[in-house]
Design a protein around this motif. Structure first.
Motif, mmCIF file in Angstrom:
data_model
loop_
_atom_site.group_PDB
_atom_site.id
_atom_site.type_symbol
_atom_site.label_atom_id
_atom_site.label_comp_id
_atom_site.label_asym_id
_atom_site.label_seq_id
_atom_site.Cartn_x
_atom_site.Cartn_y
_atom_site.Cartn_z
ATOM 1 N N ALA A 138 126.263 -31.985 -74.320
ATOM 2 C CA ALA A 138 127.288 -32.978 -73.997
ATOM 3 C C ALA A 138 128.669 -32.558 -74.498
ATOM 4 C CB ALA A 138 126.914 -34.322 -74.600
ATOM 5 N N GLN A 139 128.773 -31.322 -75.001
ATOM 6 C CA GLN A 139 130.027 -30.783 -75.540
ATOM 7 C C GLN A 139 130.568 -31.631 -76.679
ATOM 8 O OE1 GLN A 139 132.905 -29.574 -72.610
ATOM 9 N NE2 GLN A 139 131.357 -28.756 -71.219
ATOM 10 N N GLN A 140 129.638 -32.175 -77.476
ATOM 11 C CA GLN A 140 129.994 -32.884 -78.704
ATOM 12 C C GLN A 140 129.813 -31.981 -79.918
ATOM 13 O OE1 GLN A 140 127.379 -36.266 -78.560
ATOM 14 N NE2 GLN A 140 128.582 -37.300 -76.983
ATOM 15 N N ALA A 141 129.424 -30.732 -79.678
ATOM 16 C CA ALA A 141 129.287 -29.721 -80.726
ATOM 17 C C ALA A 141 129.676 -28.382 -80.133
ATOM 18 C CB ALA A 141 127.856 -29.680 -81.257
ATOM 19 N N GLY A 156 120.819 -26.563 -69.993
ATOM 20 C CA GLY A 156 122.256 -26.385 -70.116
ATOM 21 C C GLY A 156 122.592 -24.914 -69.970
ATOM 22 N N ASP A 157 123.863 -24.622 -69.796
ATOM 23 C CA ASP A 157 124.291 -23.239 -69.638
ATOM 24 C C ASP A 157 124.451 -22.635 -71.027
ATOM 25 O OD1 ASP A 157 124.967 -20.948 -68.402
ATOM 26 O OD2 ASP A 157 126.947 -21.595 -67.729
ATOM 27 N N PHE A 158 123.300 -22.371 -71.666
ATOM 28 C CA PHE A 158 123.279 -21.962 -73.058
ATOM 29 C C PHE A 158 123.158 -20.449 -73.212
ATOM 30 C CE2 PHE A 158 121.068 -26.242 -74.040
ATOM 31 C CZ PHE A 158 122.296 -26.874 -74.185
ATOM 32 N N GLU A 159 123.727 -19.975 -74.294
ATOM 33 C CA GLU A 159 123.482 -18.619 -74.790
ATOM 34 C C GLU A 159 122.943 -18.776 -76.199
ATOM 35 O OE1 GLU A 159 125.960 -14.504 -75.854
ATOM 36 O OE2 GLU A 159 127.006 -16.311 -75.163
ATOM 37 N N SER A 160 121.857 -18.070 -76.511
ATOM 38 C CA SER A 160 121.254 -18.266 -77.825
ATOM 39 C C SER A 160 120.803 -16.944 -78.420
ATOM 40 C CB SER A 160 120.056 -19.227 -77.733
ATOM 41 O OG SER A 160 118.929 -18.586 -77.152
ATOM 42 N N VAL A 161 120.652 -16.961 -79.747
ATOM 43 C CA VAL A 161 120.158 -15.796 -80.466
ATOM 44 C C VAL A 161 119.269 -16.300 -81.602
ATOM 45 C CG1 VAL A 161 122.210 -15.739 -81.952
ATOM 46 C CG2 VAL A 161 120.811 -13.686 -81.697
ATOM 47 N N ALA A 162 118.131 -15.620 -81.813
ATOM 48 C CA ALA A 162 117.202 -16.027 -82.865
ATOM 49 C C ALA A 162 117.797 -15.725 -84.227
ATOM 50 C CB ALA A 162 115.867 -15.309 -82.692
ATOM 51 N N VAL A 163 117.753 -16.711 -85.127
ATOM 52 C CA VAL A 163 118.311 -16.531 -86.469
ATOM 53 C C VAL A 163 117.327 -16.937 -87.559
ATOM 54 C CG1 VAL A 163 120.714 -16.766 -85.733
ATOM 55 C CG2 VAL A 163 119.410 -18.820 -86.358
ATOM 56 N N GLY A 164 116.106 -17.334 -87.195
ATOM 57 C CA GLY A 164 115.130 -17.733 -88.204
ATOM 58 C C GLY A 164 113.916 -18.365 -87.560
ATOM 59 N N ARG A 165 113.124 -19.047 -88.380
ATOM 60 C CA ARG A 165 111.932 -19.717 -87.903
ATOM 61 C C ARG A 165 111.841 -21.108 -88.509
ATOM 62 N NH1 ARG A 165 108.663 -16.907 -84.891
ATOM 63 N NH2 ARG A 165 107.017 -18.460 -85.134
ATOM 64 N N PHE A 166 111.107 -21.983 -87.820
ATOM 65 C CA PHE A 166 110.841 -23.319 -88.342
ATOM 66 C C PHE A 166 109.339 -23.543 -88.342
ATOM 67 C CE2 PHE A 166 110.506 -24.068 -83.857
ATOM 68 C CZ PHE A 166 109.630 -25.129 -83.718
ATOM 69 N N ARG A 276 127.542 -20.773 -72.749
ATOM 70 C CA ARG A 276 127.694 -19.399 -72.287
ATOM 71 C C ARG A 276 129.125 -19.091 -71.841
ATOM 72 N NH1 ARG A 276 123.870 -15.948 -70.953
ATOM 73 N NH2 ARG A 276 122.318 -17.625 -70.912
ATOM 74 N N HIS A 277 129.781 -20.040 -71.197
ATOM 75 C CA HIS A 277 131.074 -19.752 -70.588
ATOM 76 C C HIS A 277 132.250 -20.390 -71.335
ATOM 77 C CE1 HIS A 277 129.008 -17.826 -67.324
ATOM 78 N NE2 HIS A 277 128.352 -18.932 -67.014
ATOM 79 N N VAL A 278 132.013 -20.851 -72.563
ATOM 80 C CA VAL A 278 133.098 -21.378 -73.388
ATOM 81 C C VAL A 278 133.535 -20.284 -74.354
ATOM 82 C CG1 VAL A 278 133.770 -23.078 -75.125
ATOM 83 C CG2 VAL A 278 132.310 -23.764 -73.206
ATOM 84 N N LEU A 279 134.796 -19.882 -74.251
ATOM 85 C CA LEU A 279 135.302 -18.802 -75.093
ATOM 86 C C LEU A 279 135.379 -19.281 -76.544
ATOM 87 C CD1 LEU A 279 136.494 -15.919 -75.145
ATOM 88 C CD2 LEU A 279 138.755 -16.985 -74.935
ATOM 89 N N PRO A 280 134.656 -18.649 -77.467
ATOM 90 C CA PRO A 280 134.679 -19.111 -78.857
ATOM 91 C C PRO A 280 135.969 -18.716 -79.548
ATOM 92 C CG PRO A 280 133.355 -17.130 -78.678
ATOM 93 C CD PRO A 280 133.755 -17.496 -77.276
ATOM 94 N N GLY A 281 136.400 -19.552 -80.494
ATOM 95 C CA GLY A 281 137.525 -19.209 -81.358
ATOM 96 C C GLY A 281 137.072 -18.251 -82.435
ATOM 97 N N PRO A 282 137.997 -17.764 -83.261
ATOM 98 C CA PRO A 282 137.639 -16.776 -84.285
ATOM 99 C C PRO A 282 136.659 -17.297 -85.333
ATOM 100 C CG PRO A 282 139.918 -17.487 -84.521
ATOM 101 C CD PRO A 282 139.442 -18.011 -83.214
ATOM 102 N N VAL A 283 136.714 -18.586 -85.655
ATOM 103 C CA VAL A 283 135.794 -19.124 -86.668
ATOM 104 C C VAL A 283 134.378 -19.185 -86.103
ATOM 105 C CG1 VAL A 283 135.397 -20.955 -88.340
ATOM 106 C CG2 VAL A 283 137.727 -20.501 -87.528
ATOM 107 N N ALA A 284 134.236 -19.745 -84.894
ATOM 108 C CA ALA A 284 132.919 -19.801 -84.261
ATOM 109 C C ALA A 284 132.373 -18.405 -84.032
ATOM 110 C CB ALA A 284 133.008 -20.560 -82.933
#
Length: 295
Positions: A138-141, A156-166, A276-284
């Motif tokens: 919902a573009q609230q994050a 959603g039009d997501f891009e993801s990368v594995a960073v751990g396990r639950f 996927r198509h939102v250009l991240p800023g330097p912090v993100a």
């Protein structure tokens, strides 16, 4: 009155004379005298006492100067923020975490980003059972860290990368299990006990459906803290992240359930997710790169 007049007053207060203040500001002494006269006219009272060898603030001038210092400091911060934002850094960054994820594993990277980009306001939220992904959808994050399943790609039009396990485990208190007529061996026995279930419809995903049995007696909870407290209060059995109840399992206040035909745990990958198509800023981008590469 204006900021230039306040800067002049500040220079005068920190100088031995008008001449010295004029030299600091690269202005003439008559120009400073005129600016000071105009400021005092705007205020309606004398700011400086000229009866002494060195200019001194009057009592009213001291109160005025204290407030002026705050205005000058805020002006400096505003200019600094403007320079920072002009570089393209985000004014704020929203990070949504799923409560099944052990937040402490990712906070050092976020703390490093905070130190590198101190002007960016970080907004952290912890959400129950896939609400973090729903916020991202919902573009609230701007970034989400959540349990992941490949079916989520279609949500959603997501891009993801594995960073751990639950890891989620089904647990109950010994007091609750003592209500059974016999020691727990078959999963069907749990049908006689209340079940704690997540009150979340995020992404239309029912986490309770992962279990081979649904008790007809249900208690809905809307976050993991409520789930844990309800478990300890013997209100029912339920599924919770292992890291959240590790101490209680070790002390025996809670017990992991191992009946037949029942999963020992439900686990999988934790992913860092963004649009996927939102250009991240330097912090993100900094947080993404560090978590994705482990550096």
């Amino acid at each position: 009155m204006n900021l230039q007049q306040l800067h002049i007053l500040d220079a005068i207060v920190h100088s031995d004379s008008l001449q010295q203040a004029a030299q600091k500001l690269h202005k003439t002494q008559p120009a400073l005298s005129m600016a000071l006269k105009k400021l005092q006219q705007d205020c309606g009272f004398a700011l400086l006492d000229r009866s002494q060898y060195r200019l001194q603030l009057t009592p009213a001038g001291q109160r005025f100067y204290l407030q002026a210092q705050q205005v000058l400091q805020q002006s400096h911060q505003l200019k600094s923020l403007a320079r920072y934002l002009s570089t393209g850094a985000e004014p704020s960054l929203r990070l949504a975490f799923d409560e099944a994820v052990n937040l402490s594993e990712y906070l050092p990277v976020i703390a490093a980003a905070q130190q590198a980009y101190p002007q960016t306001e970080l907004q952290l939220s912890c959400d129950y059972r896939l609400k973090a992904l729903e916020k991202l959808q919902a573009q609230q994050a701007d970034l989400a860290i959540s349990p992941w399943n490949d079916v989520f790609i279609g949500l959603g039009d997501f891009e993801s990368v594995a960073v751990g396990r639950f890891e989620l485990v089904c647990v109950a208190s010994p007091e609750l299990l003592s209500r059974l007529d016999a020691p727990l061996t078959q999963h069907t026995q749990l049908a006689s006990l209340p079940q704690l279930v997540a009150d979340s419809d995020a992404l239309s995903f029912d986490a309770g459906a992962l279990l081979p049995l649904q008790s007809p007696h249900r208690v809905k909870v809307n976050n993991s803290l409520c789930m844990k407290q309800a478990l300890l209060a013997h209100l029912g059995w339920g599924m919770v992240a292992r890291y959240q109840v590790r101490a209680e399992l070790e002390s025996g206040r809670l017990m992991q359930l191992h009946p037949t035909e029942f999963p020992r745990f439900i686990g999988g990958e934790v992913h860092l997710v963004r649009h996927r198509h939102v250009l991240p800023g330097p912090v993100a981008d900094s947080i993404w790169q560090q978590l994705a590469t482990g550096t």
